[in-house]
Design a protein around this motif. Structure first.
Motif, PDB file in Angstrom:
ATOM      1  N   LYS A 167       0.832  -1.211   0.000  1.00 39.67           N
ATOM      2  CA  LYS A 167       0.000   0.000   0.000  1.00 39.67           C
ATOM      3  C   LYS A 167       0.862   1.254   0.000  1.00 39.67           C
ATOM      4  O   LYS A 167       0.659   2.179  -0.787  1.00 39.67           O
ATOM      5  N   LYS A 168       1.836   1.286   0.910  1.00 41.81           N
ATOM      6  CA  LYS A 168       2.703   2.458   1.021  1.00 41.81           C
ATOM      7  C   LYS A 168       3.435   2.720  -0.280  1.00 41.81           C
ATOM      8  O   LYS A 168       3.561   3.869  -0.729  1.00 41.81           O
ATOM      9  N   ASP A 169       3.920   1.638  -0.907  1.00 44.92           N
ATOM     10  CA  ASP A 169       4.670   1.773  -2.155  1.00 44.92           C
ATOM     11  C   ASP A 169       3.789   2.345  -3.262  1.00 44.92           C
ATOM     12  O   ASP A 169       4.168   3.293  -3.964  1.00 44.92           O
ATOM     13  N   TYR A 170       2.578   1.774  -3.431  1.00 40.88           N
ATOM     14  CA  TYR A 170       1.703   2.218  -4.511  1.00 40.88           C
ATOM     15  C   TYR A 170       1.088   3.584  -4.241  1.00 40.88           C
ATOM     16  O   TYR A 170       0.873   4.371  -5.169  1.00 40.88           O
ATOM     17  N   ILE A 171       0.821   3.896  -2.983  1.00 41.80           N
ATOM     18  CA  ILE A 171       0.305   5.227  -2.647  1.00 41.80           C
ATOM     19  C   ILE A 171       1.355   6.284  -2.977  1.00 41.80           C
ATOM     20  O   ILE A 171       1.044   7.349  -3.517  1.00 41.80           O
ATOM     21  N   LYS A 172       2.604   5.975  -2.667  1.00 37.86           N
ATOM     22  CA  LYS A 172       3.688   6.911  -2.966  1.00 37.86           C
ATOM     23  C   LYS A 172       3.788   7.158  -4.475  1.00 37.86           C
ATOM     24  O   LYS A 172       3.920   8.300  -4.933  1.00 37.86           O
ATOM     25  N   LYS A 173       3.699   6.085  -5.268  1.00 40.74           N
ATOM     26  CA  LYS A 173       3.736   6.235  -6.729  1.00 40.74           C
ATOM     27  C   LYS A 173       2.540   7.049  -7.225  1.00 40.74           C
ATOM     28  O   LYS A 173       2.681   7.957  -8.048  1.00 40.74           O
ATOM     29  N   LEU A 174       1.366   6.704  -6.709  1.00 43.11           N
ATOM     30  CA  LEU A 174       0.137   7.344  -7.158  1.00 43.11           C
ATOM     31  C   LEU A 174       0.147   8.839  -6.865  1.00 43.11           C
ATOM     32  O   LEU A 174      -0.186   9.660  -7.731  1.00 43.11           O
ATOM     33  N   LEU A 175       0.548   9.201  -5.655  1.00 44.05           N
ATOM     34  CA  LEU A 175       0.551  10.617  -5.289  1.00 44.05           C
ATOM     35  C   LEU A 175       1.651  11.385  -6.016  1.00 44.05           C
ATOM     36  O   LEU A 175       1.483  12.563  -6.333  1.00 44.05           O
ATOM     37  N   SER A 176       2.766  10.721  -6.300  1.00 46.03           N
ATOM     38  CA  SER A 176       3.830  11.368  -7.069  1.00 46.03           C
ATOM     39  C   SER A 176       3.352  11.687  -8.478  1.00 46.03           C
ATOM     40  O   SER A 176       3.552  12.797  -8.978  1.00 46.03           O
ATOM     41  N   LEU A 177       2.689  10.723  -9.120  1.00 46.19           N
ATOM     42  CA  LEU A 177       2.193  10.945 -10.478  1.00 46.19           C
ATOM     43  C   LEU A 177       1.056  11.966 -10.496  1.00 46.19           C
ATOM     44  O   LEU A 177       0.972  12.796 -11.409  1.00 46.19           O
ATOM     45  N   SER A 178       0.205  11.923  -9.489  1.00 49.13           N
ATOM     46  CA  SER A 178      -0.957  12.816  -9.488  1.00 49.13           C
ATOM     47  C   SER A 178      -0.570  14.262  -9.259  1.00 49.13           C
ATOM     48  O   SER A 178      -1.393  15.167  -9.425  1.00 49.13           O
ATOM     49  N   ARG A 179       0.688  14.527  -8.900  1.00 47.68           N
ATOM     50  CA  ARG A 179       1.136  15.914  -8.775  1.00 47.68           C
ATOM     51  C   ARG A 179       1.110  16.632 -10.120  1.00 47.68           C
ATOM     52  O   ARG A 179       1.105  17.862 -10.172  1.00 47.68           O
ATOM     53  N   TYR A 180       1.103  15.848 -11.207  1.00 43.87           N
ATOM     54  CA  TYR A 180       0.938  16.459 -12.530  1.00 43.87           C
ATOM     55  C   TYR A 180      -0.512  16.935 -12.723  1.00 43.87           C
ATOM     56  O   TYR A 180      -0.797  17.706 -13.632  1.00 43.87           O
ATOM     57  N   ARG A 181      -1.430  16.410 -11.903  1.00 41.87           N
ATOM     58  CA  ARG A 181      -2.853  16.728 -12.003  1.00 41.87           C
ATOM     59  C   ARG A 181      -3.356  17.215 -10.642  1.00 41.87           C
ATOM     60  O   ARG A 181      -3.966  16.455  -9.890  1.00 41.87           O
ATOM     61  N   PRO A 182      -3.064  18.480 -10.289  1.00 38.73           N
ATOM     62  CA  PRO A 182      -3.351  19.000  -8.935  1.00 38.73           C
ATOM     63  C   PRO A 182      -4.789  18.811  -8.475  1.00 38.73           C
ATOM     64  O   PRO A 182      -5.038  18.562  -7.296  1.00 38.73           O
ATOM     65  N   LYS A 183      -5.745  18.917  -9.380  1.00 37.39           N
ATOM     66  CA  LYS A 183      -7.154  18.815  -9.007  1.00 37.39           C
ATOM     67  C   LYS A 183      -7.469  17.435  -8.427  1.00 37.39           C
ATOM     68  O   LYS A 183      -8.078  17.318  -7.355  1.00 37.39           O
ATOM     69  N   ILE A 184      -7.053  16.384  -9.115  1.00 38.88           N
ATOM     70  CA  ILE A 184      -7.329  15.022  -8.635  1.00 38.88           C
ATOM     71  C   ILE A 184      -6.402  14.666  -7.481  1.00 38.88           C
ATOM     72  O   ILE A 184      -6.749  13.861  -6.613  1.00 38.88           O
ATOM     73  N   ASN A 185      -5.222  15.291  -7.424  1.00 41.76           N
ATOM     74  CA  ASN A 185      -4.266  15.019  -6.351  1.00 41.76           C
ATOM     75  C   ASN A 185      -4.873  15.307  -4.986  1.00 41.76           C
ATOM     76  O   ASN A 185      -4.764  14.508  -4.048  1.00 41.76           O
TER      77      ASN A 185
END
Length: 265
Positions: A167-185
């Motif tokens: 969970k921690k690993d995938y959450i970290k990836k997900l939130l890192s990528l979603s920084r390109y999309r501030p609204k959904i982040n």
């Protein structure tokens, strides 16, 4: 600007099958070594041998770069040296916030060079959400999300299936990528905190923060002024939602100086 492309490259490098198939309508057969001949530290973002024996070369761009055709031509020649008999297919995948405006061809005298160029937002995230590969679902955060609630509920359901370490690993990836999309982040952070697990950023060991700190320090050295560090501090706070106090401590800038700079932005 601090680059977070390393997360995207990490996810792509695991060969998310559905994602590759959506990009080029072909299936990947085998991941290939991305190191290229005769050039120190020159690596492609992704090289895949396809089902028809084509070599698929993918480069990821978060910013428009007018010199990109020259870079892609250089890659083509190096890949041709390494794979002498295979046909080569090249693509630049744009993941940035702004509209895609960079050229994808180079025509000079008898030279006529061109490659595929795609904005990741052209991909409907529904196509990735049906994949069995969680990496595909993670990548969907960068695509065209027509219904945010469906995406948030789907990704939350998948995360809940994992053990705490995963969970921690995938959450970290997900939130890192979603920084390109501030609204959904912002919505992702709230959803994960409420339904999956608390989000704690270990700044001391976070590779993206460490990379950014080094970038800020180098920029400060080059300019010989504090402005370089302040610009990096603003990026961390605005784009990464990091605490002012922690950024102040790491970059050795007074908290009040950072606050004053934020007011002027």
């Amino acid at each position: 600007m601090v680059k977070i492309d390393i997360t995207l490259r990490s996810v792509i490098s695991k060969l998310p099958h559905k994602f590759i198939e959506i990009l080029i309508d072909k299936k990947g057969k085998k991941l290939l070594d991305t190191a290229l001949p005769n050039v120190k530290d020159k690596r492609a973002d992704l090289l895949v041998e396809l089902e028809d024996d084509f070599i698929f070369h993918l480069e990821i761009q978060s910013q428009n770069e007018k010199e990109m055709p020259i870079r892609m031509l250089e890659y083509y020649l190096l890949i041709r040296q390494k794979f002498k008999t295979n046909k080569i297919m090249q693509m630049v995948l744009y993941v940035g916030k702004d509209n895609l405006t960079m050229p994808n061809h180079l025509k000079e005298n008898s030279l006529d060079f061109k490659y595929i160029q795609k904005d990741i937002r052209e991909i409907n995230c529904k196509e990735l959400l049906v994949s069995d590969d969680l990496d595909d679902k993670i990548l969907a955060v960068l695509c065209n999300i027509e219904n945010e609630n469906i995406y948030l509920n789907t990704i939350t359901k998948e995360l809940l299936k994992l053990n705490d370490k995963e969970k921690k690993d995938y959450i970290k990836k997900l939130l890192s990528l979603s920084r390109y999309r501030p609204k959904i982040n912002e919505k992702l952070i709230h959803k994960i905190k409420e339904e999956v697990m608390p989000i704690v950023i270990d700044l001391k060991n976070d590779p993206y923060f460490i990379q950014g700190i080094q970038t800020g320090k180098e920029k400060g050295k080059i300019e010989g002024k504090i402005e370089g560090k302040i610009e990096s501090a603003i990026t961390f706070i605005k784009d990464f939602n990091l605490p002012i106090e922690e950024v102040s401590k790491r970059l050795h800038i007074p908290v009040e100086t950072i606050k004053e700079a934020l007011k002027n932005k």
